[in-house]
Design a protein around this motif. Structure first.
Motif, PDB file in Angstrom:
ATOM      1  N   GLY A   1       0.094 -11.957   3.443  1.00 21.01           N
ATOM      2  CA  GLY A   1       0.067 -10.684   2.719  1.00 21.01           C
ATOM      3  C   GLY A   1      -0.829  -9.672   3.397  1.00 21.01           C
ATOM      4  N   LYS A   2      -1.988 -10.146   3.891  1.00 19.03           N
ATOM      5  CA  LYS A   2      -2.901  -9.245   4.598  1.00 19.03           C
ATOM      6  C   LYS A   2      -2.268  -8.730   5.890  1.00 19.03           C
ATOM      7  CE  LYS A   2      -7.305 -10.982   2.852  1.00 19.03           C
ATOM      8  NZ  LYS A   2      -8.580 -11.636   3.167  1.00 19.03           N
TER       9      LYS A   2
ATOM     10  N   ASP B   1       0.897  -8.247   6.450  1.00 18.98           N
ATOM     11  CA  ASP B   1       1.877  -7.222   6.076  1.00 18.98           C
ATOM     12  C   ASP B   1       1.187  -5.902   5.742  1.00 18.98           C
ATOM     13  OD1 ASP B   1       3.905  -9.053   6.437  1.00 18.98           O
ATOM     14  OD2 ASP B   1       4.089  -9.540   4.288  1.00 18.98           O
ATOM     15  N   ALA B   2       0.122  -5.976   4.935  1.00 20.19           N
ATOM     16  CA  ALA B   2      -0.594  -4.759   4.540  1.00 20.19           C
ATOM     17  C   ALA B   2      -1.209  -4.062   5.751  1.00 20.19           C
ATOM     18  CB  ALA B   2      -1.678  -5.090   3.514  1.00 20.19           C
ATOM     19  N   LEU B   3      -1.827  -4.842   6.646  1.00 23.59           N
ATOM     20  CA  LEU B   3      -2.456  -4.251   7.822  1.00 23.59           C
ATOM     21  C   LEU B   3      -1.419  -3.695   8.800  1.00 23.59           C
ATOM     22  CD1 LEU B   3      -5.358  -6.788   8.429  1.00 23.59           C
ATOM     23  CD2 LEU B   3      -5.554  -4.434   7.605  1.00 23.59           C
ATOM     24  N   SER B   4      -0.266  -4.339   8.892  1.00 27.05           N
ATOM     25  CA  SER B   4       0.798  -3.817   9.754  1.00 27.05           C
ATOM     26  C   SER B   4       1.286  -2.466   9.237  1.00 27.05           C
ATOM     27  CB  SER B   4       1.967  -4.796   9.819  1.00 27.05           C
ATOM     28  OG  SER B   4       1.564  -5.990  10.451  1.00 27.05           O
ATOM     29  N   THR B   5       1.448  -2.375   7.921  1.00 28.96           N
ATOM     30  CA  THR B   5       1.875  -1.112   7.322  1.00 28.96           C
ATOM     31  C   THR B   5       0.819  -0.029   7.550  1.00 28.96           C
ATOM     32  OG1 THR B   5       3.107  -2.309   5.620  1.00 28.96           O
ATOM     33  CG2 THR B   5       2.559  -0.017   5.145  1.00 28.96           C
ATOM     34  N   GLU B   6      -0.446  -0.386   7.354  1.00 25.75           N
ATOM     35  CA  GLU B   6      -1.531   0.580   7.572  1.00 25.75           C
ATOM     36  C   GLU B   6      -1.576   1.009   9.034  1.00 25.75           C
ATOM     37  OE1 GLU B   6      -6.357   1.063   6.880  1.00 25.75           O
ATOM     38  OE2 GLU B   6      -5.429  -0.910   6.657  1.00 25.75           O
TER      39      GLU B   6
END
Length: 156
Positions: free
Chosen positions: A50-51, A53-58
């Protein structure tokens, strides 16, 4: 008499059974511990996914913003160069008289005509333009305590 000897042998079997029971409990405890460990690792792995995915989006968002800001920077540098050329051309045409007025106007124009400092820059530019129309020469960019002015052909 035979029962007494059998009782002693039976006590040994009970002792062996207790060791076997303890061994079985230990094995079961180890199985449960291993199961909890696997579940904990699985949960940690899902959290890390999950982290990621979130960091890739950011990361994508920040890269996009960086590109936009770089483009804006190039545009502002181009505008700045154009304004500096205009300033140099005006300085060449009118000499120091128009330079004070243009510097104030350029400072306001370079800010996009807005911002808190607009009042100060706009006031300086307006005052310089007004002084120029009256025939006075304004020296310098900003108003300070004393402004050097001179009027052509009259006494002050």
């Amino acid at each position: 008499a035979g029962g007494g000897g059998g009782g002693g042998g039976g006590g040994g079997e009970v002792w062996m059974d207790e060791r076997e029971v303890k061994r079985q409990r230990r094995k079961q405890s180890n199985r449960e511990s291993a199961r909890r460990s696997r579940l904990r690792k699985q949960s940690e792995c899902e959290d890390l996914g999950g982290k990621v995915d979130a960091l890739s989006t950011e990361n994508i968002t920040l890269r996009s913003e960086l590109r936009r800001l770089e483009e804006a920077c190039v545009a502002l540098q181009t505008d700045n160069a154009m304004l500096e050329e205009k300033l140099m051309a005006i300085k060449g045409e009118d000499g120091a008289g128009a330079a004070g007025a243009v510097v104030g106007a350029v400072a306001v124009d370079a800010k996009g005509g807005g911002g808190e400092e607009e009042g100060e820059g706009g006031a300086v530019a307006a005052a310089a333009a007004e002084e120029k129309e009256k025939g006075k020469v304004v020296v310098g960019k900003k108003e300070s305590g004393k402004k050097e002015t001179g009027k052509k052909g009259s006494k002050d």
